[in-house]
Motif scaffolding. Sequence first.
Motif, PDB file in Angstrom:
ATOM      1  N   GLN A 163     -38.341 -10.383  23.548  1.00  0.00           N
ATOM      2  CA  GLN A 163     -38.865  -9.120  23.049  1.00  0.00           C
ATOM      3  C   GLN A 163     -38.164  -8.685  21.763  1.00  0.00           C
ATOM      4  O   GLN A 163     -38.757  -8.005  20.933  1.00  0.00           O
ATOM      5  CB  GLN A 163     -38.709  -8.046  24.126  1.00  0.00           C
ATOM      6  N   MET A 164     -36.901  -9.086  21.592  1.00  0.00           N
ATOM      7  CA  MET A 164     -36.207  -8.762  20.344  1.00  0.00           C
ATOM      8  C   MET A 164     -36.890  -9.440  19.167  1.00  0.00           C
ATOM      9  O   MET A 164     -37.049  -8.846  18.096  1.00  0.00           O
ATOM     10  CB  MET A 164     -34.744  -9.188  20.418  1.00  0.00           C
ATOM     11  N   ASN A 165     -37.325 -10.677  19.344  1.00  0.00           N
ATOM     12  CA  ASN A 165     -38.067 -11.358  18.292  1.00  0.00           C
ATOM     13  C   ASN A 165     -39.394 -10.673  18.019  1.00  0.00           C
ATOM     14  O   ASN A 165     -39.859 -10.604  16.876  1.00  0.00           O
ATOM     15  CB  ASN A 165     -38.301 -12.827  18.675  1.00  0.00           C
ATOM     16  N   GLN A 166     -40.035 -10.151  19.066  1.00  0.00           N
ATOM     17  CA  GLN A 166     -41.286  -9.421  18.868  1.00  0.00           C
ATOM     18  C   GLN A 166     -41.039  -8.159  18.048  1.00  0.00           C
ATOM     19  O   GLN A 166     -41.819  -7.819  17.145  1.00  0.00           O
ATOM     20  CB  GLN A 166     -41.916  -9.053  20.215  1.00  0.00           C
ATOM     21  N   SER A 167     -39.934  -7.479  18.345  1.00  0.00           N
ATOM     22  CA  SER A 167     -39.568  -6.287  17.570  1.00  0.00           C
ATOM     23  C   SER A 167     -39.294  -6.654  16.116  1.00  0.00           C
ATOM     24  O   SER A 167     -39.714  -5.955  15.180  1.00  0.00           O
ATOM     25  CB  SER A 167     -38.343  -5.620  18.188  1.00  0.00           C
ATOM     26  N   ASP A 168     -38.586  -7.771  15.910  1.00  0.00           N
ATOM     27  CA  ASP A 168     -38.330  -8.237  14.536  1.00  0.00           C
ATOM     28  C   ASP A 168     -39.645  -8.515  13.809  1.00  0.00           C
ATOM     29  O   ASP A 168     -39.800  -8.189  12.633  1.00  0.00           O
ATOM     30  CB  ASP A 168     -37.474  -9.509  14.560  1.00  0.00           C
ATOM     31  N   SER A 169     -40.594  -9.121  14.526  1.00  0.00           N
ATOM     32  CA  SER A 169     -41.889  -9.438  13.918  1.00  0.00           C
ATOM     33  C   SER A 169     -42.605  -8.183  13.449  1.00  0.00           C
ATOM     34  O   SER A 169     -43.267  -8.180  12.409  1.00  0.00           O
ATOM     35  CB  SER A 169     -42.776 -10.180  14.919  1.00  0.00           C
ATOM     36  N   GLU A 170     -42.480  -7.107  14.220  1.00  0.00           N
ATOM     37  CA  GLU A 170     -43.151  -5.865  13.841  1.00  0.00           C
ATOM     38  C   GLU A 170     -42.599  -5.314  12.531  1.00  0.00           C
ATOM     39  O   GLU A 170     -43.327  -4.738  11.730  1.00  0.00           O
ATOM     40  CB  GLU A 170     -42.991  -4.834  14.966  1.00  0.00           C
ATOM     41  N   PHE A 230     -42.689 -19.326   5.760  1.00  0.00           N
ATOM     42  CA  PHE A 230     -41.335 -18.790   5.930  1.00  0.00           C
ATOM     43  C   PHE A 230     -40.941 -18.834   7.395  1.00  0.00           C
ATOM     44  O   PHE A 230     -41.783 -18.931   8.289  1.00  0.00           O
ATOM     45  CB  PHE A 230     -41.223 -17.358   5.386  1.00  0.00           C
ATOM     46  N   VAL A 231     -39.633 -18.758   7.644  1.00  0.00           N
ATOM     47  CA  VAL A 231     -39.105 -18.715   9.003  1.00  0.00           C
ATOM     48  C   VAL A 231     -37.948 -17.731   9.032  1.00  0.00           C
ATOM     49  O   VAL A 231     -37.174 -17.613   8.091  1.00  0.00           O
ATOM     50  CB  VAL A 231     -38.656 -20.108   9.492  1.00  0.00           C
ATOM     51  N   SER A 232     -37.859 -16.993  10.146  1.00  0.00           N
ATOM     52  CA  SER A 232     -36.744 -16.079  10.375  1.00  0.00           C
ATOM     53  C   SER A 232     -36.531 -16.005  11.882  1.00  0.00           C
ATOM     54  O   SER A 232     -37.032 -16.821  12.633  1.00  0.00           O
ATOM     55  CB  SER A 232     -37.045 -14.693   9.779  1.00  0.00           C
ATOM     56  N   GLY A 233     -35.751 -15.016  12.308  1.00  0.00           N
ATOM     57  CA  GLY A 233     -35.553 -14.822  13.731  1.00  0.00           C
ATOM     58  C   GLY A 233     -34.190 -15.247  14.212  1.00  0.00           C
ATOM     59  O   GLY A 233     -33.178 -15.065  13.534  1.00  0.00           O
ATOM     60  N   CYS A 234     -34.173 -15.854  15.388  1.00  0.00           N
ATOM     61  CA  CYS A 234     -32.946 -16.224  16.089  1.00  0.00           C
ATOM     62  C   CYS A 234     -32.694 -17.714  15.847  1.00  0.00           C
ATOM     63  O   CYS A 234     -33.262 -18.565  16.532  1.00  0.00           O
ATOM     64  CB  CYS A 234     -33.168 -15.933  17.575  1.00  0.00           C
ATOM     65  N   ILE A 235     -31.866 -18.041  14.846  1.00  0.00           N
ATOM     66  CA  ILE A 235     -31.757 -19.422  14.377  1.00  0.00           C
ATOM     67  C   ILE A 235     -30.301 -19.881  14.348  1.00  0.00           C
ATOM     68  O   ILE A 235     -29.439 -19.204  13.785  1.00  0.00           O
ATOM     69  CB  ILE A 235     -32.359 -19.572  12.960  1.00  0.00           C
TER      70      ILE A 235
END
Length: 444
Positions: free
Chosen positions: A11-18, A75-80
């Motif tokens: 869900q944190m990644n979903q929040s980041d996506s928003e 592009f790519v972001s998130g938890c990497i």
Amino acid sequence: MKCCVVTLGCQMNQSDSERIRSVIEKYGYEMTDSEEAADLIGIVACSVRQKAIDKVYSKIAKWNRWKNERPLVTFVSGCILPADEVKFLKLFDLVFRMNELPDLPKMLQQCGVATEFSVRNPVADIERHDERTDFWQVDPTYSSDFEAFVPIQNGCDKFCSFCAVPYTRGREVSRLSGDILQEVQKLIDRDVKSITLLGQNVNSYGLDKKGEEISFAELLRKIGELGKASGKGLWVYFTSPHPRDMTRDVIEAIADYECLAKQIHLPVQSGDEKLLRKMNRNHSIEDYLKIVDDIRELLPTATIFTDIIVGFTGETDEQLENTAKLMLGVKFNMAYIAKYSPRVGARSARWEDDITPQQKSERLARLTEVLKRTSLEHNESMIGKKYKVLVERVDPRKEGAVQARTEGKLPVRITDAPEDLVGTFQTVEITRASELSLTGRLVA
């Protein structure tokens, strides 16, 4: 110009996506769910699970083939993980961390992506506090009209031996409580029905800013006051807490406010003391059961969810049975049971993965049967009783039905219900119970 953002993971990644979508929309793009129709495609990645990373490589291989046919920027972001980030630099046009989100428009310009809005930075006017968390100042484009995720904390200091999050998200950092409360108030004003506070260790909120910030329990109380003052129907959840930081005052706060939902997600990972030490969980079974006792005492109607890993390095049959005994004792309403897989970066990745895939599958099946037993026992006790539910979506499997959840996040299928109930609270009478779900009818 169209953009598609693919979200993997939690869900944190979903929040980041928003928040990513918000920046891109202000830059002049129209969002689309179609990868084929997009001129700009991004993915919010999750390095925590190998399956999610494998999906990233599959996606970018396809997208890079499309570049032979039409102009496309990726592009790519998130938890990497750092190791994955190095590889991604060779595959994607843009690789950025979430703390760099306010600079995304500048990065797009450097890639030759220009729109009629690109003469200015659409997030240049945000108030900058801390380069690690400035992305929280970006107003998100929420993906739902009635549910919302609000990040309050990022990163992890726990260093569980099986987990890569400290290496993908960094150390724990708390968001300013004033900003959190402001976002929650805006959501209440919009009549959002369900708000989930997010963090890797959400109940460690404020511990990195002792003397400067309020505690997690105090934050919950302030949010509870906002909900109480509004007079509106509202359920506020949080995920995920760590047993090590789960204090009684948090449970007391939930008990004191109607809007603080009576549902606790409390990851245990194993029911064996020796295995917990090997996982570096820093809590004992006794500690965990004391928290459960507090929940049962102060929140008698609360449901309890958990996370469990099977097949961790060196796990014996006896240790698995200790987890089964814990599950039978606590009577979890839901357990997210995962087969262990090593992740580069986590300490356990250096250890031999000595439990075979077949053994892991058998152990997952064993604990799933225990979960079904305890869940069914609770669900059957609900038959004939009335509950408030939030209708979430139209049921794709049954015409004329909708899917909803109770305050305790138990799924309920409502038969003979109109589609326009989605996003509303309703009262249902439970008519049938199965192992992991319920069926009910609307009560006028």
